[in-house]
Write an enzyme that holds these catalytic residues in place. Structure first.
Site, PDB file in Angstrom:
ATOM      1  N   SER A 144       0.849  -1.191   0.000  1.00  0.00           N
ATOM      2  CA  SER A 144       0.000   0.000   0.000  1.00  0.00           C
ATOM      3  C   SER A 144       0.881   1.236   0.000  1.00  0.00           C
ATOM      4  CB  SER A 144      -0.890   0.021   1.248  1.00  0.00           C
ATOM      5  OG  SER A 144      -1.523   1.284   1.400  1.00  0.00           O
ATOM      6  N   TYR A 157      -1.051  -0.213  10.527  1.00  0.00           N
ATOM      7  CA  TYR A 157      -1.320  -0.867   9.244  1.00  0.00           C
ATOM      8  C   TYR A 157      -0.257  -0.447   8.231  1.00  0.00           C
ATOM      9  CZ  TYR A 157      -3.599  -1.558   4.690  1.00  0.00           C
ATOM     10  OH  TYR A 157      -3.873  -1.887   3.383  1.00  0.00           O
TER      11      TYR A 157
END
Length: 263
Positions: A144, A157
């Site tokens: 990501s 995260y």
């Protein structure tokens, strides 16, 4: 646009592939000729997704697999090999983000879950898959853009996604020369997973303005990038991360003082 058939005769496993980015990756690989093995935690979800893919003429095999469950990971690999006899492509897409707490306020159990699903599961899945992967095979890990700049609301995260950049480099060396390992770092894509961000009109507009292309990504954008890295068109690319973010800032920053130590 005519879609090429770069995966004819090949077998591709895509984890967490019944919706969102994972589904579009499975769809793209299947439309390019791959026999696609999809997986998710729930039987209903894999059944529904499989029917959607079959309706497009894709050869699909659906298996229930929660990536943090060792037996289910093993079953995913074993059933794939039993059915097709080999594995050519593995796309590790599963991820979780169970908390919006700051890192130092995150409960230990949540830290464990983030590490377990976002990082450790990729390692253990590939440990099971590697003995069955062909010469010329490919792994694509889905990270990501938050791995470059972890945002406050999903900081831990983001840290786990940073770890995947290093994992890609390490596995590329370990699995060479027979298997290539690469990574894509998606920008912000409107999916159920990211809905708490992309459904907020003001936040969405701000994110769009951060891109050079003035739009958020689509799941199809991610499917196309993954298919490229997994294909023979990328046969001389390994250990790399491709950022698919419309031009958002996306590099880890090394301070000048740290860099000067090596000059």
């Amino acid at each position: 646009m005519e879609i090429p058939k770069r995966f004819k005769g090949k077998v591709a496993i895509v984890t967490a592939s019944t919706q969102g980015i994972g589904f579009s990756i499975a769809e793209r690989l299947g439309l390019e000729g791959a026999s696609v093995v999809i997986s998710s935690r729930r039987q209903k979800n894999v059944d529904v997704a499989a029917e959607k893919l079959r309706a497009k003429g894709i050869d699909v095999f659906a298996v229930v697999c929660h990536v943090s469950n060792g037996q289910q990971r093993k079953d995913l690999i074993d059933k794939t090999v039993q059915k097709y006899g080999k594995i050519d492509v593995v796309v590790s897409n599963a991820a979780a983000n169970p908390s919006v707490d700051s890192i130092l306020q995150t409960q230990e159990s949540v830290l464990d879950k983030l590490w377990e699903i976002n990082v450790k599961a990729s390692i253990l899945l590939l440990k099971d898959a590697a003995p069955h992967m062909q010469k010329g095979s490919s792994v694509v890990i889905i990270s990501s853009i938050s791995g470059y700049h972890p945002p406050a609301a999903m900081a831990m995260y983001g840290v786990t996604k940073t770890a995947l950049f290093g994992l890609t480099k390490a596995l590329a060396a370990e699995m060479a020369p027979n298997t290539r390992v690469n990574c894509i770092a998606p920008g912000f894509v409107p999916t159920n997973f990211a809905s708490f961000i992309t459904n907020n009109a003001a936040m969405r507009k701000e994110l769009e303005q951060q891109t050079l292309l003035r739009r958020l990504g689509t799941t199809e954008d991610m499917g196309a990038a993954t298919a490229f890295l997994a294909s023979d068109d990328a046969s001389y690319i390994t250990g790399e991360t491709i950022v698919v973010s419309g031009g958002m800032p996306s590099r880890l920053i090394i301070s000048l003082s740290w860099l000067l130590l090596y000059l």
